[in-house]
Scaffold this motif. Sequence first.
Motif, PDB file in Angstrom:
ATOM      1  N   UNK A 171     -17.470   5.790  41.994  1.00 63.48           N
ATOM      2  CA  UNK A 171     -17.917   4.937  43.127  1.00 63.48           C
ATOM      3  C   UNK A 171     -17.050   4.875  44.058  1.00 63.48           C
ATOM      4  N   UNK A 172     -17.280   5.726  44.820  1.00 62.49           N
ATOM      5  CA  UNK A 172     -17.003   5.786  45.861  1.00 62.49           C
ATOM      6  C   UNK A 172     -16.007   4.726  46.785  1.00 62.49           C
ATOM      7  N   UNK A 173     -16.316   3.231  46.472  1.00 63.90           N
ATOM      8  CA  UNK A 173     -15.604   2.328  46.826  1.00 63.90           C
ATOM      9  C   UNK A 173     -13.989   1.496  45.843  1.00 63.90           C
ATOM     10  N   UNK A 174     -14.054   3.015  45.334  1.00 63.55           N
ATOM     11  CA  UNK A 174     -12.877   3.070  43.832  1.00 63.55           C
ATOM     12  C   UNK A 174     -11.621   3.606  44.606  1.00 63.55           C
ATOM     13  N   UNK A 175     -11.922   4.830  45.422  1.00 64.68           N
ATOM     14  CA  UNK A 175     -11.013   5.698  46.223  1.00 64.68           C
ATOM     15  C   UNK A 175      -9.604   4.933  47.101  1.00 64.68           C
ATOM     16  N   UNK A 176      -9.030   5.165  46.315  1.00 66.22           N
ATOM     17  CA  UNK A 176      -7.425   4.833  46.795  1.00 66.22           C
ATOM     18  C   UNK A 176      -6.889   6.326  47.200  1.00 66.22           C
ATOM     19  N   UNK A 182     -20.980   2.693  49.392  1.00 70.26           N
ATOM     20  CA  UNK A 182     -20.119   2.593  48.975  1.00 70.26           C
ATOM     21  C   UNK A 182     -20.469   2.712  46.845  1.00 70.26           C
ATOM     22  N   UNK A 183     -21.811   2.403  47.093  1.00 64.54           N
ATOM     23  CA  UNK A 183     -22.457   2.846  46.320  1.00 64.54           C
ATOM     24  C   UNK A 183     -22.432   4.519  45.503  1.00 64.54           C
TER      25      UNK A 183
END
Length: 189
Positions: free
Chosen positions: A5-10, A58-59
């Motif tokens: 998921x895009x919101x897990x990018x670091x 984010x999804x």
Amino acid sequence: MPKMQANQMRPGHVIEHEGQRWTVLKSQINTPGKGAAVIQVEMRNLRTGSKKDERWRTIDTVERLMTEEKEYDYLFADGDRLTLMDKESFEQIEVDSSLCGEAKQFLQEGMVLLVDLVEGEPVAIHLPQTVTLEVAQADPVVKGQTASSSYKPAILSNGAKTMVPPFVEAGDRIVVRTEDASYVERAKG
């Protein structure tokens, strides 16, 4: 390729986007008053070195490339090129200093770096979490300033700026975080 998921990018992640490989430099989730949250990502193209800002809901999902970590010794810099040595094979490689991000100001000869590789190609460099440096310049303490309330500006021996407690003076050796140049503690010994 695995999806995430895009919101897990670091920072440090390597993704495939629009047929190209990118390393994530910064990511921030923004939640507007109305509508779905979005993640704002600053990334660098691995082939061209160009930077780009991109937004995802984010999804949304992105394709993450698997990286291999390997330790290298930092030998020296020549302009924007860094020379590193593989700790196992003693083979030397040259990489662009931008792979270190903002932390490149804390590079010290002989430092052990963790290098992320995708199919043998260096894509990101991670410095140790902290470094010890000497304070080159620190503002004097203002009378009436309480020790707990405020930090004062200081310049370190490498030219980096940081905020230090009032008791730290020029000549002191301190430990700072390489991630954000923040003060950790006085160096021991």
